[in-house]
Design an enzyme around this catalytic site. Sequence first.
Site, PDB file in Angstrom:
ATOM      1  N   GLY D 149      26.573 -39.255  57.762  1.00  0.00           N
ATOM      2  CA  GLY D 149      26.475 -40.103  56.587  1.00  0.00           C
ATOM      3  C   GLY D 149      26.292 -39.261  55.336  1.00  0.00           C
ATOM      4  O   GLY D 149      25.951 -38.076  55.386  1.00  0.00           O
ATOM      5  N   CYS D 150      26.488 -39.886  54.183  1.00  0.00           N
ATOM      6  CA  CYS D 150      26.451 -39.127  52.925  1.00  0.00           C
ATOM      7  C   CYS D 150      25.024 -38.698  52.575  1.00  0.00           C
ATOM      8  O   CYS D 150      24.769 -37.533  52.282  1.00  0.00           O
ATOM      9  CB  CYS D 150      27.093 -39.939  51.808  1.00  0.00           C
ATOM     10  SG  CYS D 150      26.475 -41.619  51.602  1.00  0.00           S
ATOM     11  N   TYR D 151      24.073 -39.632  52.615  1.00  0.00           N
ATOM     12  CA  TYR D 151      22.675 -39.247  52.351  1.00  0.00           C
ATOM     13  C   TYR D 151      22.174 -38.226  53.367  1.00  0.00           C
ATOM     14  O   TYR D 151      21.541 -37.230  52.991  1.00  0.00           O
ATOM     15  CB  TYR D 151      21.761 -40.470  52.358  1.00  0.00           C
ATOM     16  CG  TYR D 151      21.812 -41.354  51.137  1.00  0.00           C
ATOM     17  CD1 TYR D 151      21.487 -40.863  49.873  1.00  0.00           C
ATOM     18  CD2 TYR D 151      22.144 -42.698  51.234  1.00  0.00           C
ATOM     19  CE1 TYR D 151      21.510 -41.684  48.753  1.00  0.00           C
ATOM     20  CE2 TYR D 151      22.168 -43.533  50.125  1.00  0.00           C
ATOM     21  CZ  TYR D 151      21.841 -43.024  48.880  1.00  0.00           C
ATOM     22  OH  TYR D 151      21.856 -43.845  47.779  1.00  0.00           O
ATOM     23  N   THR D 153      23.752 -35.994  54.915  1.00  0.00           N
ATOM     24  CA  THR D 153      24.313 -34.680  54.613  1.00  0.00           C
ATOM     25  C   THR D 153      23.480 -33.973  53.555  1.00  0.00           C
ATOM     26  O   THR D 153      23.052 -32.819  53.727  1.00  0.00           O
ATOM     27  CB  THR D 153      25.775 -34.845  54.121  1.00  0.00           C
ATOM     28  OG1 THR D 153      26.544 -35.420  55.179  1.00  0.00           O
ATOM     29  CG2 THR D 153      26.380 -33.511  53.707  1.00  0.00           C
TER      30      THR D 153
END
Lengths: 347, 347, 347, 347
Positions: D149-151, D153
């Site tokens: 996921g982006c967060y 990462t």
Amino acid sequence: MQRKVAVAGASGYAGGEVLRLLLAHPQLEVGAVTAAGNAGQPLTSIHPHLTPLADRVLQETTPEVLAGHDAVVLALPHGHSGALAAALPQESVVIDCGADFRLRDPQAWSAFYDTPYAGSWPYGMPELPSADGPTRAALAGATRVAVPGCYPTAVSLALAPGLAAGVLDPGDLVVVAASGTSGAGRSPKAHLLGSEVMGSMSPYGVGGVHRHLPEIEQNLSACGAGPVTVSFTPTLAPMPRGILATCTALAAEGVSAAEVRRAWEAAYADEPFVHLLPQGSWPSTGAVLGSNAVHVQVTLDERAGRVVAVAAVDNLTKGTAGAAVQCLNLALGLPETSGLPAVGVAP
Amino acid sequence: MQRKVAVAGASGYAGGEVLRLLLAHPQLEVGAVTAAGNAGQPLTSIHPHLTPLADRVLQETTPEVLAGHDAVVLALPHGHSGALAAALPQESVVIDCGADFRLRDPQAWSAFYDTPYAGSWPYGMPELPSADGPTRAALAGATRVAVPGCYPTAVSLALAPGLAAGVLDPGDLVVVAASGTSGAGRSPKAHLLGSEVMGSMSPYGVGGVHRHLPEIEQNLSACGAGPVTVSFTPTLAPMPRGILATCTALAAEGVSAAEVRRAWEAAYADEPFVHLLPQGSWPSTGAVLGSNAVHVQVTLDERAGRVVAVAAVDNLTKGTAGAAVQCLNLALGLPETSGLPAVGVAP
Amino acid sequence: MQRKVAVAGASGYAGGEVLRLLLAHPQLEVGAVTAAGNAGQPLTSIHPHLTPLADRVLQETTPEVLAGHDAVVLALPHGHSGALAAALPQESVVIDCGADFRLRDPQAWSAFYDTPYAGSWPYGMPELPSADGPTRAALAGATRVAVPGCYPTAVSLALAPGLAAGVLDPGDLVVVAASGTSGAGRSPKAHLLGSEVMGSMSPYGVGGVHRHLPEIEQNLSACGAGPVTVSFTPTLAPMPRGILATCTALAAEGVSAAEVRRAWEAAYADEPFVHLLPQGSWPSTGAVLGSNAVHVQVTLDERAGRVVAVAAVDNLTKGTAGAAVQCLNLALGLPETSGLPAVGVAP
Amino acid sequence: MQRKVAVAGASGYAGGEVLRLLLAHPQLEVGAVTAAGNAGQPLTSIHPHLTPLADRVLQETTPEVLAGHDAVVLALPHGHSGALAAALPQESVVIDCGADFRLRDPQAWSAFYDTPYAGSWPYGMPELPSADGPTRAALAGATRVAVPGCYPTAVSLALAPGLAAGVLDPGDLVVVAASGTSGAGRSPKAHLLGSEVMGSMSPYGVGGVHRHLPEIEQNLSACGAGPVTVSFTPTLAPMPRGILATCTALAAEGVSAAEVRRAWEAAYADEPFVHLLPQGSWPSTGAVLGSNAVHVQVTLDERAGRVVAVAAVDNLTKGTAGAAVQCLNLALGLPETSGLPAVGVAP
């Protein structure tokens, strides 16, 4: 009867915002408007929105020009308010938007500022929950008031109710706050260009070095839960105005979500400008734009054992110029809310 | 004595802005607030900035709910105002923010709208220079007023002085205007998502199809220089509010730059909200944000033989809700500027 | 074999963008990077995104430092390229991103610039439809190239097909263009601060005074429809990058919508970077961000008798640095599209 | 030899970004592009930037359409990847951008998601410091990969080096992260309109309820310092792309600033995409826009006893589609950095 208010440092963003508010104030009128480097320029060449003052030229900031007013608002770089205030008549109300008179501890001043300690004035945050009783009382009829900083306004109003009520452990406070770019002022710097800030977020003053830190700690230490040290990270957000302060603290042993909420409800039930939002609704800076409103929300994260309290303010209005006018009202015996926008310009 | 004002269509951006202005108005108070699909919801779940109305729930938009008010402001999708207005008491002032009653020519309506022609009401742009004499007079004591569209406000106030004074050739008007996204309303669509609009400019409604076109042409044709046809290209700009209209016309044969300027000076010398800026200073939408102000500038491009006139307004304030309150003031016999912010929230 | 490219003026936005593109180019590598006032500073202290060049320090811009490269890209303020280019080896390819060598008419130069006329070089817009045959041919193997300005790129590619095909009347061209703030450069000025530009649109250089005007007119006059004069109004938009040029011209007598479209289709059918969008779809600057793409659309407004042509480019990529690399490719005999991003970073 | 890659869910922002990257990849080409509700529409009607795919129409997302490719990238809402992946040939590489296969603990899944647990695949964050040895090794030649996921990462790459090296106390981690709006997807909702988000910051998913939390905790618990619980507050920032994660942890007893820095230096010295910035320089999301780069900085706040680590990524590139392509490269035996932009589009 209109009272006449001079504004020193009128070419900056804070000074411009004070003028915007004064123009809409039913009991105050704009007196002298002064500046340093910009003296001699038409006011609207710098603040084109202030068309009702289109005939005004910025004067030099001198005691003579500022004399003869009911009140003077100072919006100067730190280090300049002390000498100027000393030269103003004792009976003129002086409201300082700068940092010079905010800190009660000379050592805290010296640890963060490079100019001599100037002293302390009554602190202009009427709503601040505190162990010493309400701050508001000290402001009625005051002739000298120190307007709080923008970050301290948001952070203190977010966390103080919980510290004052004992539902927070004061031992490990962590704050991350986002500010609009006007907080950095009108002085041109490459990293503040629109090209650099639009579409970008970045932190600055990381690691305990931001000058608003001792003021935040002063406010939160006065809540009665003991002296606090705060981990504070400010970030620059791609918006012209607004502060969103996300503040977390360890919940006090055994405290419930309901007790947490009650602490904040009690603190702000009668405040005209500070609003605890309905449960589930979180503050946004957009909702307070251009207003003196403070939106607050709080929740207990039981997984992490932390309370998260968030406040949104407009850094130039409630965070600076709105607080200045609110303090002016109290100092001059006017209704506290007079002339102040209660509602943000949204969307 | 406070007059009571109901707002129908209070869940949209225009309705929310009317409420924001009413909350700060010294002679008006908020009565019923109604909606269609959002009826039953707390008002602040949709407009979180309107905290003084935190106890209000949106009611259904019906004549019964809207009865018993000194005035009713309609902020509805086009096609809905006619039937509702007909069911409201004749003595209630009704101010329509929609398009339904703006056009005097039924054929112009039919060429651009898909609902039946509803008629026309006095047109709520008091400052509009016109061959028929001032529009302002028709609004004093009116019981029905059609609030102008946002683009027509900016474009008409930019160009009309020159057409009325005969310094512009009406034959080839070209307008390119940028609007903030709130002009497209609160109804969620993919192309209006923040992700799509931030950092991006794009035109829409190109080629003579935008619905504000017949209204623009109606206003400019009434200036006395003859009927006009306008090339109008609206663009969507990455900002929540504001219209910047860049309007050009061929200069009339032999006209001088000084004559051009004098035409605009004369038109707006006594206007409280429309400001011709000092020469060399150009309007920005930021300077009028949240206010009823209109900033205008004009110049003669001698190389190209064209006059360029630019106006900036806030599409939701002077472009909609501010004009509505200005008309309310005139209709109710209050001072025209009462309760209206004269100065934008800048920066 | 990698060719080595030096960049002079690497501390500005144009220079930074040239470096970004060179870093991704399969046949080119970054040689010397030089600056004036910023010489001695680490490159990434100014351009933190260029991490692969983190070990580079900006050198002084001198002929000695720039010698020994296959090519040199100049990204300097106007007035500085001539003397420097003269001191570089004749066999080095020199690509000038500045204005110095764009204009073929010394008088046009003198009317808009304050430095002596430096001469003219092959003009680096391979796709420009023109009466003299294709511009592309003159660029293959050229050793000196003048990169077009950002506004001229958007405006010329929008209008030239119609002028070259005779479907536009050249007599009354009106252009309003919006630019992102990076077009104004990295030099800090108050009106370019994020606080000032976010949320705001404003025009500048109004009335025939913008320096890109003679270049626009030079390009459009070369289309064969006769010499043109353009009414050009640039506006500053709240976005870091991008130009949206809205260009209108009177339609030639009796021309049809289909004929209009065919002119643009024919001009760009084989172009790798210029895309005529499907009918009904209009360009947005967001769709070309960071790329060398040009999006174009055109329509005939039969009511107003005007053709509206709109182009979107990224002012720093196709508007400056991308065009520079495209010209480098042609000059060095590499494939024209090599190393150039064809697709924007959207949303 | 080009490998053919299909993209399922190509109408969303993640799918569009995968396509943007594939178009620039030297060893991969775009195969089938599919969607659910948008099947049948031209791809460029949704992603106008993808002009090289202007002839493509979105197909239905079915196993048949996705068969016959070297690899398939899934960019679907959670809950949809499991059944689809099971129907794809075992030898096709499948890269899932969704959450379905990220969590190794079924109970963690069930606590945060409403669909059945689908299992877990190798986790696609090659750079993640971990107690189990490098994650990179498990990805070479993998046929199934779960993209982070982006967060997670941003947060994991910010904090993991300190946990793995033992310089952080794992007991009280506090993260506040700002995300651009594209993280919320392309589905239209009122609170994501440009009008609402521009100029505004607000938190959401406060109090331990965001779905990326168990993934963050899984990554940080694998560092060897013991299981962690994180106080995580995401905020929505007025920008289309980017995540700025501000992460703080109590410093381990007696650790020095130099030891802190060494932990991060060691972790990322050889990483092609993760850059520890020079001391004193802090990440900004603008510097990584559109790239696969991660910028990290860390400092020890001795007053507060906390380490502050900050990471910036582009949520759609390194935070989703860039990681997907990076994993594709590893899975297909291509160079890990192939086709990936290393440098952000700044300013």
